[in-house]
Design an enzyme around this catalytic site. Structure first.
Site, short mmCIF file in Angstrom:
data_model
loop_
_atom_site.label_atom_id
_atom_site.label_comp_id
_atom_site.label_asym_id
_atom_site.label_seq_id
_atom_site.Cartn_x
_atom_site.Cartn_y
_atom_site.Cartn_z
N LYS A 52 0.85 -1.20 0.00
CA LYS A 52 0.00 0.00 0.00
C LYS A 52 0.89 1.25 0.00
CE LYS A 52 -3.72 -2.56 2.15
NZ LYS A 52 -4.36 -3.04 3.36
N GLN A 96 -4.63 -1.80 9.59
CA GLN A 96 -4.51 -3.14 8.99
C GLN A 96 -5.06 -4.21 9.93
OE1 GLN A 96 -3.27 -3.71 5.75
NE2 GLN A 96 -4.02 -5.78 6.12
N ASP A 119 -11.21 2.18 3.80
CA ASP A 119 -11.47 0.74 3.66
C ASP A 119 -12.98 0.47 3.58
OD1 ASP A 119 -9.33 -0.98 3.44
OD2 ASP A 119 -8.85 -0.93 5.59
#
Ligand code: NDP
Length: 281
Positions: A52, A96, A119
């Site tokens: 990322k 994460q 997200d």
């Protein structure tokens, strides 16, 4: 033999377009910025976070990385998220998953400001996805929809079967397919005779995490097969849920692992970060 759907090439194309958008934003004085938090040292998570970060750098998006030790308290993590929520220069925040077991994932997801939730895991954004009116696309399912679009696969009226019902892949995947007028069936670990369902799929999306779960005898001739899973075999090799070599002989289209859905997930994350930044211009 099936057409191998090249998610890597498509993701590069999408990221190139985004690069121009980032340049445009910078010309207007807005420097898009994504904050990525990782707690502990899960090797797979480290690889994802690194990918990322690399994508951000390639696109000119500023990336802030917060690598916290595995024994970080939930309170400390929530305090960090709260300060990033307040920080005007930060457009997107991503924590994460999975988190160490002493931290409640739900509390963490709920603490991220919905406007910065790139997200699309926050309940508010999940609700928007449910009613088909969203700002942030759920990264992996949106990546799948982009692949289908690129290969001119119209799901309208088709039998689509999603294997897996997680909050981050299976459920939002179902919603996006439904929005495009597919008839969707969702299967999971309690589904009896999985094969009966998969055999009827014009489009099969598998998001389980079990190598060789989907074998050639389980699919319909000329089905479109999308393999979301990422499994690491003992040899170190990556594979999905689908017995790729045998299924590609029967399917009309298939995504490989690696190089299929994975790169598209990151491309969508970049898109969401740019979308969040654009809202501030
Ligand atoms: P989860 O473990 O959260 O969900 C797995 C789902 O599979 C569950 O709904 C489970 O059912 C179902 N399942 C388990 N066993 C079976 C079975 N034998 N038959 C049918 N269904 C079964 O995983 P995620 O959704 O987070 O991820 C799924 C896969 O996708 C993983 O391999 C992950 O690494 C990968 N992934 C890939 C991404 C990408 O970018 N390509 C992004 C995110 C994930 P139940 O609900 O009943 O337990």
């Amino acid at each position: 033999m099936a057409v191998i759907m090249d998610g890597k090439a498509l993701s590069e194309k999408l990221k190139n377009n985004l690069k121009n958008e980032v340049e445009g934003l910078k010309n207007k004085g807005k420097n898009p910025c994504l904050a990525v938090i990782i707690v502990g040292d899960n090797p797979a998570s480290k690889i994802y976070v690194n990918n990322k970060k690399k994508s951000c750098e390639a696109l000119g998006i500023k990336s802030l990385e917060y690598a916290l030790p595995a024994d970080t308290t939930e309170e400390k993590l929530l305090t960090l998220i709260s300060s990033l929520n307040e920080d005007e220069s930060v457009d997107g925040i991503l924590c994460q998953l999975p988190l160490p077991s002493h931290i409640c994932e739900k509390n963490v997801i709920n603490s991220i400001s919905p406007e910065k939730d790139v997200d699309a895991f926050h309940p508010e954004n999940v609700g928007h996805i449910m009613i088909g009116d969203y700002t942030f696309l759920p990264c992996t399912p949106a990546g799948v929809m982009e692949i289908l679009k690129e290969y001119d696969i119209d799901v309208s009226g088709k039998n689509c079967v999603v294997v897996g019902r997680s909050n981050i892949v299976g459920k939002p995947m179902t919603m996006l397919l439904l929005k495009e007028n597919a008839t969707v069936t969702v299967c999971h670990s309690r589904t009896q005779n999985l094969c009966e369902f998969t055999k009827k799929a014009d489009v099969l999306v598998s998001a389980v995490g079990k190598p060789n779960l989907i074998t050639a005898d389980m699919i319909k001739e000329n089905a479109v097969v999308i393999d979301v899973a990422i499994n690491r075999l003992e040899s170190g090799k990556l594979c999905g849920d689908v017995d790729f070599e045998a299924v590609k002989e029967k399917a009309s289209y298939i995504t490989p692992v690696p190089g299929g859905v994975g790169p598209m997930t990151i491309a969508t994350l970049m898109k969401n970060t740019v979308t969040a930044a654009k809202k501030k211009v």
